[in-house]
Enzyme design. Structure first.
Site, short mmCIF file in Angstrom:
data_model
loop_
_atom_site.label_atom_id
_atom_site.label_comp_id
_atom_site.label_asym_id
_atom_site.label_seq_id
_atom_site.Cartn_x
_atom_site.Cartn_y
_atom_site.Cartn_z
N LYS A 114 0.86 -1.23 -0.07
CA LYS A 114 -0.02 0.23 -0.14
C LYS A 114 0.75 1.21 0.19
O LYS A 114 1.80 1.01 0.51
CB LYS A 114 -0.90 0.01 1.21
N ALA A 149 9.92 -3.30 6.15
CA ALA A 149 10.11 -1.99 6.90
C ALA A 149 10.51 -0.75 5.96
O ALA A 149 11.33 -0.27 5.86
CB ALA A 149 11.20 -2.14 7.93
N GLY A 153 7.80 0.89 4.43
CA GLY A 153 6.60 1.75 4.50
C GLY A 153 5.71 1.61 3.36
O GLY A 153 4.73 2.27 3.17
N SER A 207 1.83 -6.08 7.34
CA SER A 207 0.51 -5.95 7.45
C SER A 207 -0.27 -7.03 6.25
O SER A 207 -1.41 -7.63 6.59
CB SER A 207 -0.10 -4.62 7.49
N ALA A 208 0.37 -6.66 5.30
CA ALA A 208 -0.27 -7.51 3.98
C ALA A 208 -0.09 -8.93 4.29
O ALA A 208 -1.14 -9.68 3.72
CB ALA A 208 0.80 -7.03 2.67
N ASP A 245 -2.74 -1.67 9.84
CA ASP A 245 -2.80 -1.68 8.30
C ASP A 245 -3.39 -2.71 7.84
O ASP A 245 -3.49 -2.91 6.69
CB ASP A 245 -1.37 -1.46 7.81
O1 C5P Z 1 -0.19 -1.17 14.28
P1 C5P Z 1 1.28 -1.37 14.14
O2 C5P Z 1 1.77 -2.62 14.61
O3 C5P Z 1 1.45 -1.54 12.56
O4 C5P Z 1 1.93 -0.07 14.46
C1 C5P Z 1 3.56 -0.27 14.60
C2 C5P Z 1 3.76 1.08 15.24
O5 C5P Z 1 3.69 2.23 14.67
C3 C5P Z 1 3.30 1.11 16.60
O6 C5P Z 1 3.88 0.41 17.56
C4 C5P Z 1 3.20 2.70 16.75
O7 C5P Z 1 4.55 3.14 17.19
C5 C5P Z 1 3.25 3.18 15.53
N1 C5P Z 1 1.91 3.89 14.79
C6 C5P Z 1 1.32 4.96 15.71
N2 C5P Z 1 0.14 5.52 15.16
C7 C5P Z 1 -0.38 4.85 14.19
C8 C5P Z 1 -0.10 3.70 13.78
C9 C5P Z 1 1.20 3.15 14.03
O8 C5P Z 1 1.90 5.61 16.43
N3 C5P Z 1 -1.74 5.24 14.02
#
Ligand code: C5P
Length: 327
Positions: A11, A104, A106, A111-112, A144
């Site tokens: 994405k 990692a 971006g 997540s995919a 995501d």
């Molecule tokens: O939810 P996910 O594990 O993908 O998020 C990874 C990290 O990205 C979280 O631990 C957080 O530090 C940061 N994050 C955030 N706010 C979001 C999404 C992600 O701070 N809305």
């Protein structure tokens, strides 16, 4: 027993507006997700116990144990299937991930893979959970993951997990992705953004509530690549560039070489360039790869559907559940 394979896209965020940090450490955001044609493949096979194997692009940097997001998704789906009384067959699985989405970078590759594992296990176990339920479970796995199930172009709110498909004509956008060496861990980029904002002398430390950009939405409704290119925005871009100053050069080079818009993908370090059409995308990819501002480039199109079962090489099968809007 043969496995079941799902294919799932990377994405981009056409807009990523980030609010202040919440008590739980996440940031409220408003984002416009856009799925593009760079795919990982995930195969699940019945096994004595859960395990994961990763091959392909950056495989050695993907956690192989319990921290693996696809395994966490399998565990969450199994619990949901059992609660729904549909989990009689929800045994262990061997998950095999073939990566083409850089890790990692971006592009939400982890997540995919989690979303693809859910779609494949839902079918393997005959659990039959409908898409809205899969989306709910996905939201507990990562910010995501829900979008990776749905794909297309969609607005994400909350921490990104509350998704509404964007109404737009079926325009194909032509992108060039510039991959960088190394990685930018998402938490570090969010932390850098908080630091930059706190240090800013000329404004409030806390940004306003994030809002959807009306100029981006009307550009998408018009299906106009130039307008979309002009409206691309990402609050994490400055933070990513503060950690990786070379990204400024990459973005500037892409714009100079004819992109109609440029944006750092999510938390970076991949840069995404929108081209006016397929031909311009090819020109841009060739000149960008010769400019020495990135590791490699890829041409992709968007939007594409989210995680889908595939039954043969590149032949998407029907989704595991009817495509309906999430709740
Ligand atoms: O939810 P996910 O594990 O993908 O998020 C990874 C990290 O990205 C979280 O631990 C957080 O530090 C940061 N994050 C955030 N706010 C979001 C999404 C992600 O701070 N809305």
């Amino acid at each position: 027993m043969t496995g079941l394979t799902a294919r799932v896209p990377a994405k981009l965020n056409l807009q990523l507006a980030v609010g202040p940090p919440r008590a739980d450490g996440y940031h409220d955001l408003v984002t416009v997700f856009h799925a593009v044609s760079l795919f990982d493949e995930v195969t699940v096979t019945a096994a004595a116990r859960d395990a994961v194997t990763v091959t392909g692009e950056g495989a050695d940097r993907v956690p192989a144990g319990r921290d693996n997001l696809a395994l966490r998704a399998v565990t969450a789906l199994r619990a949901a299937a059992r609660r729904a009384g549909a989990g009689a067959a929800a045994g262990g699985v061997q998950v095999t991930i073939r990566k083409r989405i850089p890790v990692a970078a971006g592009l939400a590759g982890g997540s995919a893979d989690a979303a693809a594992a859910m779609v494949a296990c839902n079918e393997l176990w005959g659990a039959g959970l409908p898409l809205p339920r899969l989306v709910q479970v996905a939201a507990t796995v990562g910010s995501d993951v829900a979008f990776a199930l749905l794909g297309g172009t969609a607005v994400g709110r909350g921490r990104g997990e509350r998704i509404t498909p964007a109404l737009a004509p079926a325009t194909a956008y032509h992108w060039v992705l510039a991959f960088a060496d190394g990685q930018l861990p998402t938490p570090e980029v969010y932390a850098a953004l908080d630091r930059l904002r706190a240090a800013r002398a000329d404004g409030p430390a806390s940004p306003a509530r994030p809002e959807l950009d009306p100029s981006l939405m009307s550009a998408l409704r018009a299906g106009d690549a130039r307008l979309v290119g002009r409206a691309l925005s990402n609050d994490l871009q400055e933070a990513a560039m503060s950690l990786r100053p070379s990204l400024r050069k990459t973005v500037a080079a892409g714009l100079e070489l004819g992109a109609v818009g440029a944006v750092v993908a999510g938390s970076g370090p991949t840069c995404a360039f929108l081209a006016a059409n397929a031909e311009r995308a090819l020109d841009l990819a060739v000149s960008l790869s010769g400019a020495g501002v990135c590791r490699s480039v890829a041409r992709v199109t968007g939007p594409v559907p989210g995680a889908l079962l595939i039954r043969g090489e590149d032949r998407p099968g029907p989704p595991a559940a009817p495509l309906r809007s999430p709740p």
